[in-house]
Design an enzyme around this catalytic site. Structure first.
Site, PDB file in Angstrom:
ATOM      1  N   ILE A  51     -55.383 -69.982 -66.782  1.00 57.28           N
ATOM      2  CA  ILE A  51     -55.164 -68.568 -67.112  1.00 57.28           C
ATOM      3  C   ILE A  51     -54.603 -68.412 -68.527  1.00 57.28           C
ATOM      4  CG2 ILE A  51     -54.868 -67.789 -64.730  1.00 57.28           C
ATOM      5  CD1 ILE A  51     -51.846 -67.960 -65.134  1.00 57.28           C
ATOM      6  N   ALA A  52     -54.137 -69.501 -69.110  1.00 54.59           N
ATOM      7  CA  ALA A  52     -53.627 -69.488 -70.487  1.00 54.59           C
ATOM      8  C   ALA A  52     -53.599 -70.913 -71.009  1.00 54.59           C
ATOM      9  CB  ALA A  52     -52.227 -68.883 -70.553  1.00 54.59           C
ATOM     10  N   ALA A  54     -52.140 -73.113 -74.698  1.00 59.72           N
ATOM     11  CA  ALA A  54     -51.538 -73.092 -76.035  1.00 59.72           C
ATOM     12  C   ALA A  54     -51.594 -74.499 -76.622  1.00 59.72           C
ATOM     13  CB  ALA A  54     -50.108 -72.561 -75.960  1.00 59.72           C
ATOM     14  N   SER A  55     -50.721 -74.786 -77.572  1.00 58.12           N
ATOM     15  CA  SER A  55     -50.837 -76.041 -78.315  1.00 58.12           C
ATOM     16  C   SER A  55     -50.433 -77.279 -77.518  1.00 58.12           C
ATOM     17  CB  SER A  55     -49.999 -75.957 -79.586  1.00 58.12           C
ATOM     18  OG  SER A  55     -48.659 -75.635 -79.267  1.00 58.12           O
ATOM     19  N   LYS A  73     -47.753 -75.277 -65.290  1.00 60.87           N
ATOM     20  CA  LYS A  73     -47.955 -75.628 -66.686  1.00 60.87           C
ATOM     21  C   LYS A  73     -48.158 -77.135 -66.794  1.00 60.87           C
ATOM     22  CE  LYS A  73     -45.560 -75.100 -71.171  1.00 60.87           C
ATOM     23  NZ  LYS A  73     -44.348 -74.539 -71.817  1.00 60.87           N
ATOM     24  N   ASP A 205     -38.828 -68.950 -79.659  1.00 60.35           N
ATOM     25  CA  ASP A 205     -40.265 -68.714 -79.864  1.00 60.35           C
ATOM     26  C   ASP A 205     -40.758 -67.470 -79.122  1.00 60.35           C
ATOM     27  OD1 ASP A 205     -42.667 -69.397 -81.028  1.00 60.35           O
ATOM     28  OD2 ASP A 205     -43.290 -70.737 -79.432  1.00 60.35           O
TER      29      ASP A 205
END
Length: 436
Positions: A51-52, A54-55, A73, A205
């Protein structure tokens, strides 16, 4: 960053949460290495489509054996091994640039980046940060931090409560849900101001990919939402001396106490450049007479441009290198939150007053943490509230006098011009020229 072309912003913004996904076949090895089991054994169901992403990791939706919905995650395989090579490459490039351009002295950034990234690569550290932050906001309404499931979390896998919401800067989705973007901005600024000035434990962040807005159907009115804070890998513990100095600095900004601004600025590591800190945070010079929340006058801008034009890259490097490392995190967090708040339509004064309120509260705390009656006790809580009311009163009086002075000057000039017209040029020197 307003200076960056929109094409760059739109292209690079995918790095927040929409980078290219890894196939689940490649990711499944992480579960086998961390738990010795595959996902079918660990979860009742597991959506292989992320669903997502990132780096460092990508996030999958899953359901626990007891029916709870979670977000999982998962760190990309081989990332920790690749990281050391990346750091070595950055160090070589940084040294080469310093050799080619002597004014470029940013080699100290590499170990800072390495330190922060190593923390982000450890999901156990992220779980600790999330739980600590959730405890700090336990008595504050409008903040949600996902609960961590420790039994299904390791250094490379983090299982947390699944939370609904739209991205914090998705204005069309907010309005469609009946949420006022300006109220979201006010709440967001207050949350992160409390982190900086009161908790002394700062999320480093807070970009839009890490902030969601959940429309709570059980609530009506303008506070009908919660802000969901995600990705707790990068936090900074602020030194207590730094936190106190930063609170004093903001209090001095309101009181226009130039000596205190310079003293606290030097204490924060800004050295001879302490006089420029008010410009960074408020848009006003240290001696500006502009109303709080307003920018500099054209004359002040002209003087500032002349001063800044004399700066070299070496001056900028010296300034950044001299700052406390905590300050770099605060600058980054402030910049990100300010950018989102501006996008949501918040005024500069609203943002600054949220900072001032929390700075005054932070100065009155018995100990770092939530500035609530429950947490701090009656005496400290009451003192903080009274100090803020007193400061706000002084600010309002100053702004009222400032407005009256401007109104009087404008009225006087209008009357002078009217008199000149009525006098039909009988005087050699028009009064309007004297008034101006």
């Amino acid at each position: 960053m307003q200076q960056v072309p929109k094409q760059f912003v739109s292209t690079l913004s995918v790095l927040q949460d929409k980078v290219s996904f890894w196939s689940f076949k490649d990711m499944e090895v992480v579960f086998l290495e961390e738990f010795g089991k595959d996902v079918q054994e660990l979860f009742a169901s597991f959506n292989e489509q992320p669903i997502a992403a990132a780096s460092l990791a990508q996030v999958h939706r899953a359901v626990l054996k007891d029916g709870q919905e979670v977000a999982v995650k998962v760190q990309y395989p081989g990332l920790q091994e690749q990281f050391s090579t990346d750091i070595a490459t950055m160090a070589v490039l940084s040294k080469a640039l310093a050799w080619l351009f002597p004014d470029y002295q940013f080699e100290w950034l590499v170990p800072e980046f390495e330190k922060g990234s190593l923390k982000e690569l450890d999901f156990i550290q992220e779980a600790d940060n999330a739980e600590r932050s959730a405890k700090s906001f336990a008595h504050k309404h409008g903040v949600r931090i996902p609960r961590i499931f420790r039994e299904l979390s390791t250094r490379r896998v983090l299982t947390m409560q699944f939370m609904e919401g739209c991205k914090v800067d998705d204005i069309s989705s907010l309005e469609k849900a009946g949420v006022d973007p300006k109220e979201v901005a006010a709440s967001l600024v207050d949350i992160f101001a409390e982190m900086i000035f009161c908790h002394g434990f700062v999320h480093g962040d807070p970009h839009p990919g890490n902030l969601l807005v959940y429309r709570d159907p059980s609530r009506s009115g303008k506070h009908n939402f919660d802000i969901v804070i995600l990705d707790h890998g990068l936090y900074r513990d602020l030194d207590e001396k730094f936190r106190e100095n930063f609170c004093r600095f903001w209090r001095a900004l309101v009181l226009l106490d130039e000596d205190e601004i310079l003293e606290t600025g030097r204490n924060l590591g800004a050295g001879q450049y302490a006089r420029y800190l008010p410009v960074i945070f408020t848009g006003r010079g240290i001696s500006s007479k502009a109303s709080f929340g307003q920018g500099m006058t054209p004359e002040e801008q002209k003087v500032m441009r002349e001063e800044v034009r004399r700066f070299t890259m070496g001056d900028v490097s010296e300034w950044l290198q001299g700052l406390d490392r905590e300050f770099l995190t605060v600058l980054r967090t402030d910049g990100l939150v300010r950018s989102i708040a501006n996008r949501l339509g918040a005024s500069r004064k609203e943002r600054l007053m949220a900072y001032v309120k929390n700075a005054v509260l932070g100065l009155s705390l018995q100990h770092p943490g939530e500035p609530s009656l429950y947490e701090q006790g009656l005496i400290a809580y009451t003192r903080a509230k009274l100090d803020y009311v007193h400061l706000r009163f002084r600010l309002e009086v100053y702004e009222l006098l400032f407005a009256a002075y401007k109104w009087y000057g404008a009225l006087y000039r209008q009357l002078a011009q009217l008199y000149d017209k009525l006098s039909l040029g009988r005087t050699k020197t028009p009064i309007s020229m004297i008034a101006s």
